[in-house]
Write a protein that holds these residues in place. Sequence first.
Motif, mmCIF file in Angstrom:
data_model
loop_
_atom_site.group_PDB
_atom_site.id
_atom_site.type_symbol
_atom_site.label_atom_id
_atom_site.label_comp_id
_atom_site.label_asym_id
_atom_site.label_seq_id
_atom_site.Cartn_x
_atom_site.Cartn_y
_atom_site.Cartn_z
ATOM 1 N N LEU A 69 0.832 -1.200 0.000
ATOM 2 C CA LEU A 69 0.000 0.000 0.000
ATOM 3 C C LEU A 69 0.867 1.251 0.000
ATOM 4 O O LEU A 69 0.547 2.248 -0.659
ATOM 5 N N THR A 122 -4.327 -4.049 5.956
ATOM 6 C CA THR A 122 -4.708 -5.266 5.230
ATOM 7 C C THR A 122 -5.356 -6.253 6.196
ATOM 8 O O THR A 122 -5.255 -6.096 7.423
ATOM 9 N N PHE A 173 -7.543 -3.102 2.721
ATOM 10 C CA PHE A 173 -7.480 -3.522 1.331
ATOM 11 C C PHE A 173 -6.943 -4.949 1.280
ATOM 12 O O PHE A 173 -5.896 -5.236 1.842
ATOM 13 N N SER A 174 -7.663 -5.814 0.592
ATOM 14 C CA SER A 174 -7.350 -7.242 0.591
ATOM 15 C C SER A 174 -6.664 -7.631 -0.714
ATOM 16 O O SER A 174 -7.288 -7.654 -1.776
ATOM 17 N N ILE A 175 -5.375 -7.894 -0.635
ATOM 18 C CA ILE A 175 -4.613 -8.376 -1.788
ATOM 19 C C ILE A 175 -4.242 -9.845 -1.587
ATOM 20 O O ILE A 175 -4.421 -10.672 -2.465
ATOM 21 N N ARG A 187 -6.261 -7.965 -8.028
ATOM 22 C CA ARG A 187 -6.686 -7.356 -6.765
ATOM 23 C C ARG A 187 -5.960 -6.030 -6.531
ATOM 24 O O ARG A 187 -6.533 -5.090 -5.958
ATOM 25 N N SER A 188 -4.722 -5.949 -6.976
ATOM 26 C CA SER A 188 -3.970 -4.699 -6.826
ATOM 27 C C SER A 188 -4.559 -3.600 -7.695
ATOM 28 O O SER A 188 -4.586 -2.422 -7.295
ATOM 29 N N THR A 243 -7.731 -3.327 -8.508
ATOM 30 C CA THR A 243 -8.955 -2.908 -7.806
ATOM 31 C C THR A 243 -8.628 -2.032 -6.607
ATOM 32 O O THR A 243 -9.255 -0.981 -6.391
ATOM 33 N N ALA A 244 -7.635 -2.448 -5.804
ATOM 34 C CA ALA A 244 -7.268 -1.685 -4.606
ATOM 35 C C ALA A 244 -6.663 -0.348 -4.969
ATOM 36 O O ALA A 244 -6.907 0.669 -4.279
ATOM 37 N N THR A 245 -5.866 -0.294 -6.027
ATOM 38 C CA THR A 245 -5.268 0.970 -6.451
ATOM 39 C C THR A 245 -6.348 1.972 -6.817
ATOM 40 O O THR A 245 -6.299 3.149 -6.417
ATOM 41 N N LEU A 267 -8.212 3.051 -3.565
ATOM 42 C CA LEU A 267 -7.390 3.938 -2.752
ATOM 43 C C LEU A 267 -7.277 5.313 -3.402
ATOM 44 O O LEU A 267 -7.391 6.350 -2.723
#
Length: 263
Positions: A5, A63, A82-84, A95-96, A98-100, A103
């Motif tokens: 993150l 996380t 955030f779940s990677i 997943r990264s 989506t999280a990027t 965020l």
Amino acid sequence: MDFGLAETLIEIGLPPIALPDPGGWGDWVVEPALPADTVNIGTDREPNLELLAALRPDLIVTTPYLAGIRPLLEGIAPTREFSIYAPPVGHPFDRSVTATRALATILGREREGEALVARAEAEMAALRRRFAESGVAGRPIMVVSFLDTRHVRVYGAGSLFGDVMERCGLVNGWTRPSNYWGFNTVGIEALADSPASRLVYLEPISPDTLARLAESPLWNSLPFVRAGQVQRMPAALMFGMLPSAMRFARLLAGVLAEERGNG
């Protein structure tokens, strides 16, 4: 509260003010560079909550790995998880992405977030073409980290490294089911299950481990060692996000280009 993150925050232009164990950044992440004034808040499992509260953060990002201390973090500032790397086994690259985006939206950096996603996907596509043209795409590769002279962590499906290899058109030589972090911890003899593979091992690794491996009959009996298909790679964060995916891809391309040059 997480290096993956943190590297994402740096890339979208909002580096964190504090991080657990920033001294380890140079060993595991390397790039992007961590600002020198990043405050050390201790370890991720036992952060210095008094120091963290004194910093008055606007947001804490964490996380599922640290779910046990989330109530403590929420007492200091708004906290987002955030779940990677979490059950079920998935694809950390996707997943990264989506999280990027999530965020970046929270922080009002949507344009920067989309630029990071686009850059990562473009690098994977470019390397896929490069590997196909060079003829290395069909040859299986195993990527490992040495734990000691007898054991390695080998990265399979569900790992960031495995996702990068798949996106770049490379064959992952490790085919056993992995844990939700995307790796298996095995004795080095298990690596013989993929006798055609080249082996790439990641730094950091101690000189003592290398010296003892050189004298190990077991190590020297493995097919890729006998074939001279073992190569060393600088560190890349195995539990990172898009910046680590790009670094790993670039480093792997360099290793494979070096091998072709030597050949």
